[in-house]
Design a protein around this motif. Structure first.
Motif, mmCIF file in Angstrom:
data_model
loop_
_atom_site.group_PDB
_atom_site.id
_atom_site.type_symbol
_atom_site.label_atom_id
_atom_site.label_comp_id
_atom_site.label_asym_id
_atom_site.label_seq_id
_atom_site.Cartn_x
_atom_site.Cartn_y
_atom_site.Cartn_z
ATOM 1 N N ARG A 248 0.836 -1.054 -0.169
ATOM 2 C CA ARG A 248 -0.118 -0.072 -0.079
ATOM 3 C C ARG A 248 0.852 1.245 0.159
ATOM 4 O O ARG A 248 1.780 1.291 0.684
ATOM 5 C CB ARG A 248 -1.174 -0.134 1.249
ATOM 6 C CG ARG A 248 -2.143 -1.041 0.935
ATOM 7 C CD ARG A 248 -3.250 -0.923 2.134
ATOM 8 N NE ARG A 248 -4.005 -1.942 2.081
ATOM 9 C CZ ARG A 248 -5.245 -2.150 1.232
ATOM 10 N NH1 ARG A 248 -5.256 -0.929 0.364
ATOM 11 N NH2 ARG A 248 -5.810 -2.980 1.130
ATOM 12 N N GLY A 249 0.469 2.251 -0.621
ATOM 13 C CA GLY A 249 1.087 3.790 -0.779
ATOM 14 C C GLY A 249 0.132 4.618 -1.044
ATOM 15 O O GLY A 249 -0.942 4.513 -1.295
ATOM 16 N N ARG A 250 0.937 5.758 -1.529
ATOM 17 C CA ARG A 250 -0.060 6.895 -2.029
ATOM 18 C C ARG A 250 0.576 7.398 -3.324
ATOM 19 O O ARG A 250 1.878 7.213 -3.509
ATOM 20 C CB ARG A 250 0.172 8.026 -0.924
ATOM 21 C CG ARG A 250 -0.578 7.825 0.260
ATOM 22 C CD ARG A 250 -0.692 8.831 1.285
ATOM 23 N NE ARG A 250 -1.551 8.542 2.464
ATOM 24 C CZ ARG A 250 -2.746 8.761 2.645
ATOM 25 N NH1 ARG A 250 -3.635 9.054 1.616
ATOM 26 N NH2 ARG A 250 -3.150 8.238 3.786
ATOM 27 N N ARG A 251 -0.088 7.878 -4.166
ATOM 28 C CA ARG A 251 0.277 8.343 -5.382
ATOM 29 C C ARG A 251 0.932 9.824 -5.485
ATOM 30 O O ARG A 251 0.271 10.715 -4.887
ATOM 31 C CB ARG A 251 -0.975 8.523 -6.434
ATOM 32 C CG ARG A 251 -0.365 8.585 -7.851
ATOM 33 C CD ARG A 251 -1.579 8.099 -9.046
ATOM 34 N NE ARG A 251 -1.998 6.515 -8.640
ATOM 35 C CZ ARG A 251 -1.442 5.600 -9.385
ATOM 36 N NH1 ARG A 251 -0.197 5.880 -9.918
ATOM 37 N NH2 ARG A 251 -1.939 4.332 -8.880
ATOM 38 N N VAL A 252 2.275 9.755 -5.550
ATOM 39 C CA VAL A 252 2.969 10.932 -5.819
ATOM 40 C C VAL A 252 3.609 11.043 -7.249
ATOM 41 O O VAL A 252 4.261 10.205 -7.535
ATOM 42 C CB VAL A 252 4.117 10.896 -4.811
ATOM 43 C CG1 VAL A 252 4.924 11.973 -4.513
ATOM 44 C CG2 VAL A 252 3.477 10.788 -3.341
ATOM 45 N N VAL B 46 5.563 3.804 -1.833
ATOM 46 C CA VAL B 46 5.228 3.293 -0.416
ATOM 47 C C VAL B 46 5.920 4.107 0.690
ATOM 48 O O VAL B 46 6.925 4.621 0.530
ATOM 49 C CB VAL B 46 6.018 1.742 -0.517
ATOM 50 C CG1 VAL B 46 5.848 1.329 0.986
ATOM 51 C CG2 VAL B 46 5.303 0.850 -1.495
ATOM 52 N N GLY B 47 5.218 4.147 1.673
ATOM 53 C CA GLY B 47 5.554 5.050 2.742
ATOM 54 C C GLY B 47 5.392 6.673 2.597
ATOM 55 O O GLY B 47 5.679 7.472 3.654
ATOM 56 N N GLY C 23 -1.359 12.038 -0.635
ATOM 57 C CA GLY C 23 -1.786 11.621 -1.854
ATOM 58 C C GLY C 23 -2.763 10.489 -1.828
ATOM 59 O O GLY C 23 -3.133 10.040 -0.819
ATOM 60 N N ALA C 24 -3.382 10.299 -2.966
ATOM 61 C CA ALA C 24 -4.242 9.075 -3.162
ATOM 62 C C ALA C 24 -3.694 7.887 -3.015
ATOM 63 O O ALA C 24 -2.799 7.474 -3.369
ATOM 64 C CB ALA C 24 -4.883 9.189 -4.437
#
Length: 650
Positions: free
Chosen positions: A571-575, A581-582, A586-587
């Motif tokens: 799981r991560g966020r879109r940058v 990851v980490g 972000g979404a």
């Protein structure tokens, strides 16, 4: 009639033609081009199935001599411009190799001169070369001849003295030699210079040469060359022309290799006014051919010389004509093993006419038939030379002439191939065809004389040209398809094949378009610890702890190859467009990383695939993962992808 094809070479002042042929259709020729004061040796090789021959120029020198064995091996001999004899060999299928130079002196310690070399070849590839030689002793000169043996591997031994030297002759007119060999190793050499000729014979290679003469110690004064052969029966036959005392006469002698030659008499036919009668084996005997000269004109005469020492009846090849001055007809003869002969000559049928090449086939019974030649512009033909191979019902051979144009221009060496052999032909095709659908037909052809044309008749009125063709039949039924091959000499051979044409193509199995189906895919257990081995192991459960390894269970609808991707999910966020990851902002997103691709061939039905979580690259870290599955059957159909999740714990 036999056909001929020709190839022409412009030569300003060519002379001294020599030819040879093999049973496979290869042929050779050699000549000397003295144009511009430069005597260049020319060697021609005409390969079977090739439209044009290849010509090499190995150097400068005297008139060359060439011979060929039935298997295609060939040798050429000449004396170079440096005065040293040379031998060039050709292996079957190859070209003429660079010549071997003979460094031996004519006579050790004294200056000497080698004359023009001649060579003869046996069926086993061995050869004998004869070279006239003159040693200058200052106050006198020793004129004789030497022989060299050439093994099938090309090893040259010699020189061997073939006769006692004749002193006081001088070296200005060194003379000439002719050599003939027999299948059993017998060899005969004639040496002529100034006003004498002499014969030397030898029973086998390496034996001492035995010199001999007829009409005393030498043939006779004022001879014009002597021609030897060794018949298939092993007898030596010699012909010569005695010009003095007048009137001129032709003579011949025959005897065993012990050299006790028997004089057959002066003969009753006037001799040719130039060279000695030509000779060829005539079955187990010999056939002499020469040109006569009388007040009424000239004729060409053929006469058998039998092994028992008698003449056969003379026959006229060409009747008396108006040809009373040079160029002479210069007849040359060669034969097949059964005694059938071909006689080549320059024919001048009318006063002031142009002598042109003529060929006559003569059977052992004396029956004559002309052999057609390619029509060429009117030119004076001289030096006709012929060599034969194969067998007389299907003749192969080569004919060469020097032909001078009527207008001032370069003379031409014309080399013609005699080919009476039809092409080899076979057809490759399917046994059946469908109306309206093109069917393929392939002709396999080979022949001595290229190019070869192939014409097709499909049995329904349609025709085509070429070795690889297609044709669509309009209606059903049996069809006879005929191919006809024609070579460059006009020889023809046909072959046929029958093909069954159906109205509708026979029904076949329907193509497989159904993809395989994967059902019930799940790992058991879904969470597990990494096993202790790279290969998947069945894990034993420990109390209160997750088991080691898992087993992926599934069911296939048909036999297929399963591709299994091991994918880690994080799981991560879109940058900036990437799933990181980490990241704190972000979404939300899931990053998938393929760790391994496994392939398994599985039967239809239930399957269980053990998986330990340990790969060649190492053990998988703790985390969440997916198995991505796709199955492909033998027809190439692919299943819908299936994804199942699992996790690795501590």
């Amino acid at each position: 009639m036999d056909g001929t094809i020709d190839s022409q070479f412009a030569e300003p002042d060519a002379g001294g033609l020599s030819v040879g042929a093999s049973d496979g259709g290869d042929a050779v020729a050699a000549w000397r081009d003295a144009g511009g004061g430069v005597s260049a040796v020319k060697l021609l090789l005409w390969r079977a199935g090739v439209a044009q021959p290849e010509v090499t120029v190995p150097g400068l020198g005297t008139t060359p001599s060439v011979a060929m064995a039935p298997d295609g091996r060939a040798v050429a001999a000449w004396t170079g411009s440096d005065g040293k004899p040379r031998v060039a060999r050709r292996a079957p299928g190859g070209s003429f190799a660079a010549p071997a130079v003979i460094e031996d002196p004519v006579y050790a310690g004294y200056p000497g001169v080698w004359g023009a070399a001649t060579i003869a070849m046996r069926a086993d590839g061995s050869a004998v070369m004869a070279v006239p030689a003159c040693a200058d002793f200052g106050a006198s000169a020793d004129l004789s001849s030497r022989a060299f043996d050439v093994s099938p591997a090309g090893v040259i031994t010699g020189p061997f003295a073939t006769q006692a030297g004749v002193t006081g002759m001088g070296c200005s007119g060194i003379g000439s030699t002719r050599v003939a060999v027999g299948a059993g190793g017998q060899t005969a050499i004639t040496t002529c210079a100034s006003s004498y000729c002499q014969l030397s014979t030898r029973a086998v290679d390496g034996a001492i040469w035995t010199p001999s003469g007829v009409d005393g110690s030498f043939y006779a004064p004022s001879t014009s060359g002597a021609v030897p052969i060794v018949t298939p029966a092993g007898s030596t036959v010699v012909t010569w022309s005695l010009n003095s005392p007048a009137p001129a006469r032709v003579r011949a002698a025959i005897g065993p290799m012990a050299n006790t030659l028997t004089q057959l008499g002066n003969g009753s036919d006037p001799s040719v006014a130039s060279t000695a009668p030509d000779l060829t084996p005539f079955g187990t005997d010999a056939l002499a051919v020469w040109q006569t000269a009388t007040a009424g004109g000239q004729s060409i005469i053929a006469r058998p010389i039998f092994a028992n020492g008698t003449y056969g009846a003379a026959s006229t090849i060409v009747p008396l004509t108006a040809q009373a001055a040079p160029p002479y007809a210069d007849p040359h003869v060669a034969s097949w093993p059964d005694g059938t002969s071909v006689i080549a000559y320059a024919n001048q049928p009318s006063p002031g006419g142009t002598p042109t090449l003529a060929l006559q086939r003569r059977t052992i019974g004396g029956i004559l038939s002309p052999i057609a030649t390619t029509a060429l512009p009117a030119r004076d033909a001289t030096l006709p030379r012929v060599a034969l191979a194969g067998n007389s019902p299907a003749p192969l051979g080569i004919v060469a002439t020097r032909e001078a144009p009527a207008s001032p221009a370069k003379a031409t060496i014309v080399v013609r191939r005699i080919d009476g052999v039809a092409p080899l032909l076979s057809i490759d095709s399917a046994p059946a065809a469908v109306a309206g659908t093109p069917a393929r037909f392939v002709a396999s052809v080979s022949d001595v004389s290229a190019p070869i044309t192939v014409a097709w008749d499909f049995g329904d009125g349609a025709v085509a040209q070429g070795t690889d063709v297609q044709h669509a039949f309009a209606t059903a039924g049996a069809r006879t398809v005929t191919a006809t091959a024609t070579d460059a000499a006009g020889n023809v051979r046909s072959a046929a094949v029958t093909i069954n044409v159906s109205a509708v193509a026979p029904a076949g199995p329907a193509p497989d378009t159904t993809p395989p189906v994967i059902t019930g895919a799940k790992p058991t257990p879904k969470a597990f610890r990494v096993g202790t081995a790279i290969t998947a192991l069945a894990a034993s459960a420990a109390p209160r702890r997750a088991p080691k390894g898992t087993a992926l269970k599934l069911t296939l609808s048909e036999r297929a190859t399963l591709q299994l991707l091991v994918v880690r999910t994080q799981r991560g966020r879109r940058v900036k467009g990437k799933c990181t990851v980490g990241a704190k902002k972000g979404a939300r997103c899931t990053r998938r990383t393929t760790k391994a691709t496994l392939t398994r061939a599985l039967p239809a039905g239930a399957a269980s695939i053990p998986f330990s979580g340990r790969l060649k690259a190492g053990r998988l870290p703790v985390g969440t993962y997916e198995f991505a599955l796709v199955a492909t059957d033998s027809a190439g159909n692919r299943s819908k992808p299936v994804t199942v999740a699992f996790s690795i714990v501590r």
